[in-house]
Design a protein around this motif. Structure first.
Motif, PDB file in Angstrom:
ATOM      1  N   PHE A  42      89.141 -61.912  16.816  1.00 55.50           N
ATOM      2  CA  PHE A  42      87.838 -61.991  16.154  1.00 55.50           C
ATOM      3  C   PHE A  42      87.437 -63.446  15.910  1.00 55.50           C
ATOM      4  CE2 PHE A  42      86.337 -62.790  11.765  1.00 55.50           C
ATOM      5  CZ  PHE A  42      84.994 -62.488  11.934  1.00 55.50           C
ATOM      6  N   LYS A  57      87.510 -58.302  21.990  1.00 50.04           N
ATOM      7  CA  LYS A  57      87.521 -57.901  20.572  1.00 50.04           C
ATOM      8  C   LYS A  57      87.300 -56.404  20.460  1.00 50.04           C
ATOM      9  CE  LYS A  57      86.944 -57.780  16.056  1.00 50.04           C
ATOM     10  NZ  LYS A  57      86.818 -56.342  15.875  1.00 50.04           N
ATOM     11  N   TYR A 109      80.530 -57.842  13.980  1.00 50.13           N
ATOM     12  CA  TYR A 109      81.573 -58.641  13.335  1.00 50.13           C
ATOM     13  C   TYR A 109      81.414 -58.640  11.818  1.00 50.13           C
ATOM     14  CZ  TYR A 109      83.093 -60.366  17.889  1.00 50.13           C
ATOM     15  OH  TYR A 109      83.592 -60.458  19.158  1.00 50.13           O
ATOM     16  N   TYR A 112      82.875 -55.474  10.703  1.00 51.44           N
ATOM     17  CA  TYR A 112      84.325 -55.581  10.848  1.00 51.44           C
ATOM     18  C   TYR A 112      84.926 -56.318   9.648  1.00 51.44           C
ATOM     19  CZ  TYR A 112      88.676 -57.860  12.169  1.00 51.44           C
ATOM     20  OH  TYR A 112      89.951 -58.359  12.168  1.00 51.44           O
TER      21      TYR A 112
END
Length: 176
Positions: free
Chosen positions: A51, A78, A145, A148
């Motif tokens: 990441f 990712k 992201y 995440y």
């Protein structure tokens, strides 16, 4: 007047409500004995490193317009690591809790994981089909992201709660 039969889990003024432990003794034993616990423990930091590298490449592309292929490939890697940790996490959950997904102890983390998966999957679809421009794809990756990061924080919080539960049980056992 107080109710002498009230549960110890009933909130009392000035005291925090008692929450049930994250794991029963049997679940903790299954968790500690499972190879899937180790696999999750290895995959989580690997995914985090992937990441960070990908985030740097995506931000570089958005800032400079260079490195498009590296950024796109990094998001795909990712996403692959995310799917790997999700599949192995489902196996872990089945071993520990007897459910493939949405065990009560991890219900909200699993629910939010679905949003994380959806956004990462949307990126892959957009990349594969050309549905969005490259900058739009990178912004979609950043949205994935962000979710995440929230989801990772949820799981770190649960890990902390499990450690606190274990420390409390050890302390209670020593006092008895």
């Amino acid at each position: 007047m107080s109710n002498p039969t009230a549960s110890s889990a009933t909130p009392r003024p000035g005291l925090r409500p008692v929450r049930p432990p994250l794991y029963t003794a049997q679940q903790r034993a299954r968790r500690d004995a499972s190879i899937w616990t180790l696999i999750q423990g290895v995959l989580a930091p690997v995914q985090f490193v992937v990441f960070l590298v990908s985030l740097a490449l995506v931000l570089r592309f958005l800032a400079t317009g260079t490195g498009e292929q590296a950024a796109a490939l990094s998001v795909l890697v990712k996403t692959l690591t995310l799917y790997t940790i999700m599949v192995t996490g489902c196996i872990w959950e089945k071993v520990v809790f007897g459910r493939w997904l949405f065990a009560p102890a991890f219900y909200w983390e699993d629910m939010f994981s679905m949003a994380v998966l959806a956004l990462h999957t949307a990126y892959v679809v957009a990349w594969f089909t050309g549905w969005l421009s490259t900058p739009q794809q990178m912004w979609l990756a950043l949205a994935a992201y962000a979710t995440y990061c929230i989801n990772a924080a949820q799981f770190i919080w649960k890990l902390r709660m499990a450690r606190l539960d274990h420390a409390a049980s050890v302390t209670a056992g020593a006092a008895a």
